[in-house]
Every structure is written in structure tokens, then in C-alpha cells.
Enzyme design. Structure first.
Site, mmCIF file in Angstrom:
data_model
loop_
_atom_site.group_PDB
_atom_site.id
_atom_site.type_symbol
_atom_site.label_atom_id
_atom_site.label_comp_id
_atom_site.label_asym_id
_atom_site.label_seq_id
_atom_site.Cartn_x
_atom_site.Cartn_y
_atom_site.Cartn_z
ATOM 1 C CE LYS A 41 -3.803 -2.550 2.421
ATOM 2 N NZ LYS A 41 -4.430 -2.843 1.165
ATOM 3 N N GLY A 42 1.979 1.371 0.772
ATOM 4 C CA GLY A 42 2.964 2.424 0.930
ATOM 5 C C GLY A 42 3.473 2.838 -0.614
ATOM 6 C CG ASN A 44 0.437 -0.208 -4.511
ATOM 7 O OD1 ASN A 44 1.224 -0.792 -5.028
ATOM 8 N ND2 ASN A 44 -0.372 -1.171 -3.856
ATOM 9 C CD GLU A 141 -0.347 -3.402 3.466
ATOM 10 O OE1 GLU A 141 -0.799 -4.374 3.151
ATOM 11 O OE2 GLU A 141 0.469 -2.746 2.676
ATOM 12 C CG ASP A 251 -6.065 -6.038 -10.470
ATOM 13 O OD1 ASP A 251 -6.525 -6.150 -9.337
ATOM 14 O OD2 ASP A 251 -4.650 -5.980 -10.542
ATOM 15 C CG ASP A 257 -3.077 1.183 -2.109
ATOM 16 O OD1 ASP A 257 -3.640 1.347 -0.989
ATOM 17 O OD2 ASP A 257 -2.693 0.050 -2.620
HETATM 18 O O1 RIB Z 1 -3.902 -2.189 -1.508
HETATM 19 C C1 RIB Z 1 -3.257 -3.239 -2.380
HETATM 20 C C2 RIB Z 1 -2.021 -3.708 -1.895
HETATM 21 O O2 RIB Z 1 -2.378 -4.545 -0.799
HETATM 22 C C3 RIB Z 1 -1.489 -4.724 -2.760
HETATM 23 O O3 RIB Z 1 -0.567 -4.126 -3.564
HETATM 24 C C4 RIB Z 1 -0.627 -5.648 -1.610
HETATM 25 O O4 RIB Z 1 0.900 -5.677 -1.505
HETATM 26 C C5 RIB Z 1 -0.940 -5.401 -0.306
HETATM 27 O O5 RIB Z 1 -0.455 -4.687 0.574
#
Ligand code: RIB
Length: 317
Positions: A41-42, A44, A141, A251, A257
């Protein structure tokens, strides 16, 4: 002016299997193909913000295994500043296993590895970046202690703190007053407010739950509603911002994110909350038509989508 954003967070390699349907417990489903995409998430959010025009610093950790250099190179090639990224030999790089069905829906399992070592010390080392940023972007996370510490240091430096509370877990009371904007989905909102989640919850009920977080100190709570768009709640207002309809949806991984990153870029540029939500909805809509959590749009693509369709922002009574 290009906004400066610091992201403190997770970084993963995502291992995808595309399947006709998601398995149930104890079930084996044979899928179509396997792919690897950069994720977390970070990371992304860092990549999404950089593609939308921000100068981005990333604070996080990768391992000294074969995945670390690949992820580092990916951030670099997306113009994310990695001067404060640590290579940590104590454990493996974070990974996620993602099962994706033909409607673009997913199931995700994460082994955090080096994410779980991101520390307040890492934040201290990166204080020049935090202090020079208009916004600090966080998710959940990495250890909670680090999230709260980073939020406090950014708040002290008058940087706008934005939290994507995913994966949802309880926040210490202290954290709420440091947060300017929060972007839960309805499940995360229900968890944070200890409410029951039901699929058919109306907008008024969602707004009432969001206001619980506003009362704890968050200035704006923007609830992401998937196809339903977003609901932005402040002390004075509740605005519904409809989603941009797109197809095909392949997808939805990372949609939250890119929404959060785009919202942060727009707010850091001084856009109104409503305009920032329209910008974020457009960025998330484009993302879900592409595979991979970091298949996020450029600024021009987002602006073209906004110019092509009207988004009727409505104030809830
Ligand atoms: O939000 C999606 C993300 O959640 C994915 O890229 C995966 O790595 C998880 O961290």
C-alpha cells in the site's frame, strides 16, 4: 507548484494468480496464469502520487533478497525519491499473494517481512523530508508505533497528515488529532467505529459513522464506496461524489491506494475537498481498468477523464 509528499509505509512484491472464481475455505481452484507486480500500500501510494505530479519521498524497508533491488528500481523508475529507504538484512522483503477473479475482485494475504521493521528511527532519519513536505501519507501495514510517531512529527511540522486506515485495526486515541484526512472503506469505517457493517447501509448511516471519527479529531473523513463513489464528511458537511463509470473492470487491487494518493496530491495543491474527491475518483476509476496495483494513471489521463464527464457532487441533507 509541485506538491511534496512523504509516504511512510509498506512495500511488497505482489504474486498474482488470475482465477475464474475465488476459492472458498478448503477449496482448490485452478487458475489461468501467474504474474508478479510491484505492490504494497505504501509503495502503491508513492508511485500513484508521483505519476500525478508530486515530488515524493518514500520511507520504508526492503530485504537483501532478490526482491529488494527489483522494488527499489521500480520506485526509482517512477521518480520516487528512495534516499530514506533502508535495506534490512534481518528478514525477507514484504510479499502479498493476490487471487483475482474475472470480475476484478480479489483476496489478499500479506507476509510483511521488512515492513514490520519500519521504525520511529527511520522517521527521525527522514525528518528533513517530512518537514519539507506539504503532506504525509500513511497506511497501516507497518507497526502502529511508527504510524503514530510519523503522524505526530508531521503534525508538529504543520504538514497535512492523510491516513488510509488499511488493513483496518484500532488506532490509539492520540492518533486522531494528528490526522487531517482519512480514507476508510465502509468495512474499515465500521471497524474503527465499532459499528456493524451491512451491505445495504444508506449514505446517511455511513455519514453518521464517519462523523464519529470527525468527533475524535479527524478534519475530513472520505469514505470510499466502490461503484458508489465517495462520501466526504466534515464537521459541517457531508458530500456525495459519484464514481466515474468505466469498463471493463479487470483489477480493483490498489484502487483505495490510488484514491488516497490522488486525494492527497489534490489537497496538497489546495483544491477544495469536493474537487479533490472528483480527482481521486477519476484516478481510481482508471486504475481498475488495468492489471497490477501500480498500474496507476498519469495526471493527463485523470484530467481527460474529468473533462469528459460531469461529476454531480451532492450535499446530504
Ligand atoms: O492495496 C493493495 C495492496 O495491498 C497490494 O499491492 C498488496 O501488496 C497489499 O499490500
Amino acid at each position: 507548484m509541485k506538491p511534496i509528499i512523504t509516504v511512510v509505509g509498506s512495500i511488497h512484491m505482489d504474486f498474482y494468480i488470475h482465477l475464474p472464481k475465488l476459492p472458498k475455505e478448503d477449496e482448490t481452484v485452478v487458475g489461468y496464469e501467474f504474474k508478479m507486480y510491484p505492490g504494497g500500500k505504501g509503495a502503491n501510494q508513492a508511485v500513484a502520487a508521483a505519476r500525478l505530479g508530486a515530488k515524493v519521498f518514500f520511507i520504508g524497508r526492503v530485504g537483501s533478497d532478490f526482491l529488494g533491488p527489483m522494488l527499489l528500481e521500480n520506485l526509482r523508475s517512477n521518480n520516487v525519491d528512495v534516499s530514506y529507504l533502508t535495506v534490512d538484512q534481518s528478514t525477507h522483503t514484504g510479499v502479498a499473494f493476490i487471487l483475482l477473479n474475472s470480475r476484478g475482485e480479489n483476496m489478499i494475504a500479506v507476509a510483511p517481512g521488512t515492513d514490520s521493521r519500519v521504525s520511529p528511527d527511520d522517521v527521525d532519519k527522514a525528518l528533513p523530508a517530512v518537514k519539507s513536505s506539504q503532506a504525509l501519507l500513511l497506511q497501516l501495514e507497518i507497526p502502529m508505533e511508527t504510524v503514530v510517531y510519523a503522524a505526530r512529527r508531521a503534525w508538529e511540522a504543520r504538514s497535512m497528515v492523510v491516513l488510509n486506515p488499511a488493513p483496518a485495526r484500532p488506532l490509539p486515541d492520540e492518533a486522531y488529532r494528528y490526522i487531517y484526512a482519512m480514507t476508510p472503506n465502509r468495512v474499515e469505517l465500521a471497524m474503527l467505529t465499532q459499528s456493524n457493517f451491512t451491505q445495504n447501509m444508506g449514505l446517511i448511516e455511513v455519514a453518521r459513522m464517519a462523523r464519529v471519527l470527525v468527533d475524535r479529531g479527524v478534519r475530513c473523513v472520505i469514505v470510499t464506496l466502490g461503484k458508489g463513489g465517495a462520501l466526504a464528511v466534515t464537521q459541517d458537511d457531508a458530500l456525495h461524489i459519484p464514481a466515474f463509470e468505466v469498463s471493463p473492470v479487470v483489477d480493483t487491487t490498489g484502487a483505495g491506494d490510488v484514491f488516497t494518493a490522488a486525494l492527497t496530491v489534490a489537497l496538497a495543491e489546495g483544491k477544495s475537498l469536493a474537487d479533490a474527491c472528483v480527482f481521486a475518483n477519476a484516478a481510481a476509476a482508471i486504475k481498475i481498468t488495468r492489471f497490477g496495483a501500480q498500474a496507476t494513471p498519469t495526471r493527463m489521463e485523470v484530467e481527460e477523464l474529468i473533462a469528459s464527464r460531469r461529476a454531480d457532487v451532492k450535499k446530504l441533507k
